[in-house]
Design a protein around this motif. Structure first.
Motif, PDB file in Angstrom:
ATOM      1  N   LEU A 133       0.290 -10.984  -8.393  1.00 17.46           N
ATOM      2  CA  LEU A 133       0.280  -9.614  -7.863  1.00 17.46           C
ATOM      3  C   LEU A 133       1.672  -9.179  -7.417  1.00 17.46           C
ATOM      4  O   LEU A 133       2.075  -8.036  -7.628  1.00 17.46           O
ATOM      5  CB  LEU A 133      -0.700  -9.513  -6.684  1.00 17.46           C
ATOM      6  N   ILE A 134       2.430 -10.088  -6.811  1.00 18.53           N
ATOM      7  CA  ILE A 134       3.776  -9.703  -6.351  1.00 18.53           C
ATOM      8  C   ILE A 134       4.669  -9.422  -7.551  1.00 18.53           C
ATOM      9  O   ILE A 134       5.407  -8.430  -7.574  1.00 18.53           O
ATOM     10  CB  ILE A 134       4.364 -10.773  -5.412  1.00 18.53           C
ATOM     11  N   GLU A 135       4.568 -10.260  -8.573  1.00 17.42           N
ATOM     12  CA  GLU A 135       5.401 -10.025  -9.752  1.00 17.42           C
ATOM     13  C   GLU A 135       5.029  -8.693 -10.420  1.00 17.42           C
ATOM     14  O   GLU A 135       5.888  -7.926 -10.831  1.00 17.42           O
ATOM     15  CB  GLU A 135       5.267 -11.198 -10.725  1.00 17.42           C
ATOM     16  N   GLN A 136       3.734  -8.429 -10.473  1.00 14.94           N
ATOM     17  CA  GLN A 136       3.261  -7.172 -11.079  1.00 14.94           C
ATOM     18  C   GLN A 136       3.768  -5.949 -10.300  1.00 14.94           C
ATOM     19  O   GLN A 136       4.196  -4.966 -10.888  1.00 14.94           O
ATOM     20  CB  GLN A 136       1.733  -7.218 -11.072  1.00 14.94           C
ATOM     21  N   GLU A 137       3.736  -6.011  -8.985  1.00 14.29           N
ATOM     22  CA  GLU A 137       4.065  -4.829  -8.175  1.00 14.29           C
ATOM     23  C   GLU A 137       5.535  -4.728  -7.795  1.00 14.29           C
ATOM     24  O   GLU A 137       6.072  -3.641  -7.632  1.00 14.29           O
ATOM     25  CB  GLU A 137       3.227  -4.829  -6.878  1.00 14.29           C
ATOM     26  N   PHE A 138       6.195  -5.885  -7.581  1.00 12.90           N
ATOM     27  CA  PHE A 138       7.562  -5.863  -7.028  1.00 12.90           C
ATOM     28  C   PHE A 138       8.581  -6.521  -7.951  1.00 12.90           C
ATOM     29  O   PHE A 138       9.771  -6.425  -7.731  1.00 12.90           O
ATOM     30  CB  PHE A 138       7.592  -6.603  -5.675  1.00 12.90           C
ATOM     31  N   GLY A 139       8.118  -7.277  -8.952  1.00 16.85           N
ATOM     32  CA  GLY A 139       9.025  -8.064  -9.793  1.00 16.85           C
ATOM     33  C   GLY A 139       9.177  -9.462  -9.209  1.00 16.85           C
ATOM     34  O   GLY A 139       8.603  -9.781  -8.159  1.00 16.85           O
ATOM     35  N   PHE A 140       9.992 -10.298  -9.878  1.00 14.75           N
ATOM     36  CA  PHE A 140      10.208 -11.668  -9.385  1.00 14.75           C
ATOM     37  C   PHE A 140      11.197 -11.602  -8.215  1.00 14.75           C
ATOM     38  O   PHE A 140      12.208 -10.916  -8.296  1.00 14.75           O
ATOM     39  CB  PHE A 140      10.766 -12.550 -10.517  1.00 14.75           C
ATOM     40  N   PRO A 141      10.910 -12.290  -7.107  1.00 15.32           N
ATOM     41  CA  PRO A 141      11.833 -12.195  -5.960  1.00 15.32           C
ATOM     42  C   PRO A 141      13.235 -12.687  -6.334  1.00 15.32           C
ATOM     43  O   PRO A 141      13.362 -13.744  -6.949  1.00 15.32           O
ATOM     44  CB  PRO A 141      11.204 -13.123  -4.912  1.00 15.32           C
ATOM     45  N   PRO A 142      14.279 -11.930  -5.970  1.00 15.18           N
ATOM     46  CA  PRO A 142      15.636 -12.384  -6.276  1.00 15.18           C
ATOM     47  C   PRO A 142      15.985 -13.652  -5.488  1.00 15.18           C
ATOM     48  O   PRO A 142      15.333 -13.963  -4.481  1.00 15.18           O
ATOM     49  CB  PRO A 142      16.513 -11.212  -5.842  1.00 15.18           C
ATOM     50  N   GLN A 143      17.021 -14.348  -5.950  1.00 20.24           N
ATOM     51  CA  GLN A 143      17.392 -15.637  -5.375  1.00 20.24           C
ATOM     52  C   GLN A 143      17.559 -15.575  -3.848  1.00 20.24           C
ATOM     53  O   GLN A 143      17.137 -16.471  -3.132  1.00 20.24           O
ATOM     54  CB  GLN A 143      18.686 -16.129  -6.048  1.00 20.24           C
ATOM     55  N   GLU A 144      18.159 -14.482  -3.353  1.00 22.86           N
ATOM     56  CA  GLU A 144      18.453 -14.423  -1.900  1.00 22.86           C
ATOM     57  C   GLU A 144      17.184 -14.300  -1.051  1.00 22.86           C
ATOM     58  O   GLU A 144      17.214 -14.508   0.154  1.00 22.86           O
ATOM     59  CB  GLU A 144      19.450 -13.305  -1.565  1.00 22.86           C
ATOM     60  N   CYS A 188       0.842  -1.199   0.000  1.00 19.05           N
ATOM     61  CA  CYS A 188       0.000   0.000   0.000  1.00 19.05           C
ATOM     62  C   CYS A 188       0.879   1.252   0.000  1.00 19.05           C
ATOM     63  O   CYS A 188       0.643   2.194  -0.770  1.00 19.05           O
ATOM     64  CB  CYS A 188      -0.929  -0.020   1.215  1.00 19.05           C
ATOM     65  N   ALA A 189       1.914   1.248   0.853  1.00 19.56           N
ATOM     66  CA  ALA A 189       2.784   2.423   0.956  1.00 19.56           C
ATOM     67  C   ALA A 189       3.480   2.678  -0.382  1.00 19.56           C
ATOM     68  O   ALA A 189       3.543   3.814  -0.858  1.00 19.56           O
ATOM     69  CB  ALA A 189       3.810   2.200   2.061  1.00 19.56           C
ATOM     70  N   LYS A 190       3.980   1.627  -1.006  1.00 19.31           N
ATOM     71  CA  LYS A 190       4.690   1.763  -2.280  1.00 19.31           C
ATOM     72  C   LYS A 190       3.750   2.343  -3.349  1.00 19.31           C
ATOM     73  O   LYS A 190       4.100   3.290  -4.049  1.00 19.31           O
ATOM     74  CB  LYS A 190       5.212   0.382  -2.704  1.00 19.31           C
ATOM     75  N   ALA A 191       2.547   1.785  -3.427  1.00 20.13           N
ATOM     76  CA  ALA A 191       1.603   2.246  -4.457  1.00 20.13           C
ATOM     77  C   ALA A 191       1.203   3.703  -4.207  1.00 20.13           C
ATOM     78  O   ALA A 191       1.050   4.481  -5.154  1.00 20.13           O
ATOM     79  CB  ALA A 191       0.372   1.341  -4.485  1.00 20.13           C
ATOM     80  N   CYS A 192       1.054   4.113  -2.955  1.00 24.65           N
ATOM     81  CA  CYS A 192       0.690   5.511  -2.650  1.00 24.65           C
ATOM     82  C   CYS A 192       1.844   6.447  -3.011  1.00 24.65           C
ATOM     83  O   CYS A 192       1.632   7.502  -3.624  1.00 24.65           O
ATOM     84  CB  CYS A 192       0.343   5.669  -1.167  1.00 24.65           C
ATOM     85  N   ALA A 193       3.071   6.049  -2.634  1.00 26.89           N
ATOM     86  CA  ALA A 193       4.235   6.906  -2.931  1.00 26.89           C
ATOM     87  C   ALA A 193       4.406   7.061  -4.437  1.00 26.89           C
ATOM     88  O   ALA A 193       4.740   8.148  -4.925  1.00 26.89           O
ATOM     89  CB  ALA A 193       5.483   6.307  -2.292  1.00 26.89           C
ATOM     90  N   GLU A 194       4.172   5.985  -5.164  1.00 29.58           N
ATOM     91  CA  GLU A 194       4.326   6.057  -6.627  1.00 29.58           C
ATOM     92  C   GLU A 194       3.306   7.006  -7.260  1.00 29.58           C
ATOM     93  O   GLU A 194       3.498   7.493  -8.361  1.00 29.58           O
ATOM     94  CB  GLU A 194       4.210   4.651  -7.234  1.00 29.58           C
ATOM     95  N   LYS A 195       2.208   7.248  -6.548  1.00 25.82           N
ATOM     96  CA  LYS A 195       1.212   8.216  -7.058  1.00 25.82           C
ATOM     97  C   LYS A 195       1.504   9.623  -6.545  1.00 25.82           C
ATOM     98  O   LYS A 195       0.670  10.520  -6.636  1.00 25.82           O
ATOM     99  CB  LYS A 195      -0.203   7.790  -6.626  1.00 25.82           C
TER     100      LYS A 195
END
Ligand SMILES: Cc1cc2nc3c(=O)[nH]c(=O)nc-3n(C[C@H](O)[C@H](O)[C@H](O)COP(=O)(O)OP(=O)(O)OC[C@H]3O[C@@H](n4cnc5c(N)ncnc54)[C@H](O)[C@@H]3O)c2cc1C
Length: 371
Positions: free
Chosen positions: A55-66, A18-25
């Motif tokens: 939804l995670i891939e759409q908003e954050f990308g694919f999680p890195p290996q670590e 939610c915070a990320k999406a609000c900041a991006e706006k």
């Protein structure tokens, strides 16, 4: 005095999204968490099915290996009904420790311009003439922060929910998790759900990652220790878990059961400029207990409502409640499976593996937000 457009309380998946999406706006956004970040959370760490992964891939990308464990993906889930049978669902599932997954999401929120403060506990919220006053306790001092909007992403025992709905009677389930070193005679590419009829309506789960065996039991508060002892004896007798083993880690938490209140619409998780998302709103999938995907989905609905409200001046609660309707419709479809599972477990139980398979399959599809 600090003044924000949005203060998000809680830095789990719901809060970060939610915070990320609000900041991006372009909204001035602060995210607070009472714990030191990165923090851990009692959870299996599975990002399950198309709902959560999409939804995670759409908003954050694919999680890195670590961020992922070894194995990084599960092939699916096994449902064991001792004495009766076994069913399987093949469903590729990302596997993580929540500390790493949530930290990655926190970092992504920070990169999008969210101001993040940890060890900052929200202890009160009040409506004032200039907006919402959020009382925050940090390093022994309580300060007041002002915001136009507040998002309660503060998890199962949400303080924002208690302030908003002081008379809401919340029933809780309890989960107990224990970690063991070593190996066990179960396929580590699958997550294992055990439904022994002896402990119905409780159940337990076993999975393995990074060389650790993780056992979880779910039941009524106060019963989980006893069920864990039963489950470990069972695993020692049937799946080669050493009886002498002491857990290397143990954690417990509560989960709210608000399905009836949500689906009857007697509990509406929003009021004016304050919206509840994720576990704080009771968004945990009936049967499977999936909560990460629902946290992200509800957080996006909240961010959309707040952004629109900022433009129109109308309070965001109505739009948010419309935005979460698809989640409630999904609950209406999946909740009756609870009853079916319990009835079958009380009776002969011969159809239980098949019923479990069908019930869990029903929880894995994306929820159509245009419904
Ligand atoms: C045993 C178990 C296993 C699970 N396994 C899975 C799984 O494999 N996959 C899945 O999808 N779901 C799973 N879930 C559900 C999932 O863990 C939750 O649904 C999910 O964490 C909800 O995210 P959230 O952001 O709403 O809340 P949380 O992740 O709980 O985050 C809430 C945050 O708010 C902070 N906070 C609380 N109060 C305050 C306050 N007053 N001030 C400031 N900060 C505050 C907390 O410190 C916390 O960091 C599981 C749950 C349990 C109990």
């Amino acid at each position: 005095m600090d003044r924000y457009d949005v203060i998000v309380v809680g830095a789990g998946p719901a809060g970060s999204t939610c915070a990320k999406a609000c900041a991006e706006k372009g909204l001035k956004t602060l995210m607070l968490d009472k714990q030191r970040l990165p923090r851990d959370k009692v959870c299996s760490g599975m990002v399950m099915g198309a709902l959560a992964q999409g939804l995670i891939e759409q908003e954050f990308g694919f999680p890195p290996q670590e961020v992922l464990t070894h194995p990084s993906q599960l092939k699916g889930y096994c449902f064991h009904v001792p004495g009766i049978g076994l069913e399987k669902i093949d469903n590729l599932t990302w596997l993580s420790w929540r500390k790493e997954l949530d930290h990655w999401m926190n970092q992504k929120a920070g990169e999008s311009g969210v101001d993040i403060r940890d060890r900052a506990e929200v202890v009160g919220i009040a409506q004032k003439a200039g907006g919402l006053a959020i009382m925050v306790k940090r390093e022994g001092e309580t300060r007041e922060l002002m915001s136009t909007y507040a998002i309660g992403a503060d998890g199962a025992t949400s303080v924002i929910r208690k302030f908003l709905f002081p008379n809401l009677q919340v029933r809780y389930g309890q989960a107990l998790q224990e970690h063991f070193e070593g190996e066990i005679g179960l396929d580590q590419d699958y997550f294992h759900w055990f439904y022994p009829r002896e402990i119905n309506p409780s159940f337990f789960t076993v999975h393995q990652k990074d060389g650790t065996i993780i056992m979880e039991v779910a039941g009524k508060p106060g019963t989980t220790k006893e069920i864990m002892t039963w489950a470990q004896t069972f695993m020692a007798e049937h799946h080669a878990l050493s009886k002498a083993r002491e857990p290397v880690w143990r954690g417990s938490c509560l989960e709210p059961a608000l399905y009836r209140e949500l689906t009857s619409r007697t509990f509406r998780p929003a009021r004016g400029n304050v919206l509840l998302v994720g576990d704080a709103a009771g968004f945990i999938m009936p049967v499977s207990g999936e909560g990460i995907g629902l946290a992200v989905q509800s957080a996006l609905a909240a961010a959309a409502a707040v952004t629109r409200s900022k433009g129109t001046g109308d309070p965001p609660d109505g739009m948010y409640l419309t935005g979460i309707e698809p989640i409630l419709s999904c609950f209406e479809k999946t909740y009756p499976w609870f009853k079916k599972i319990m009835e079958e477990a009380k009776g002969e139980g011969t159809s239980l593996p098949g019923i479990l398979k069908q019930a869990y399959e029903g929880t894995l599809s994306p929820i159509d937000s245009t419904e």
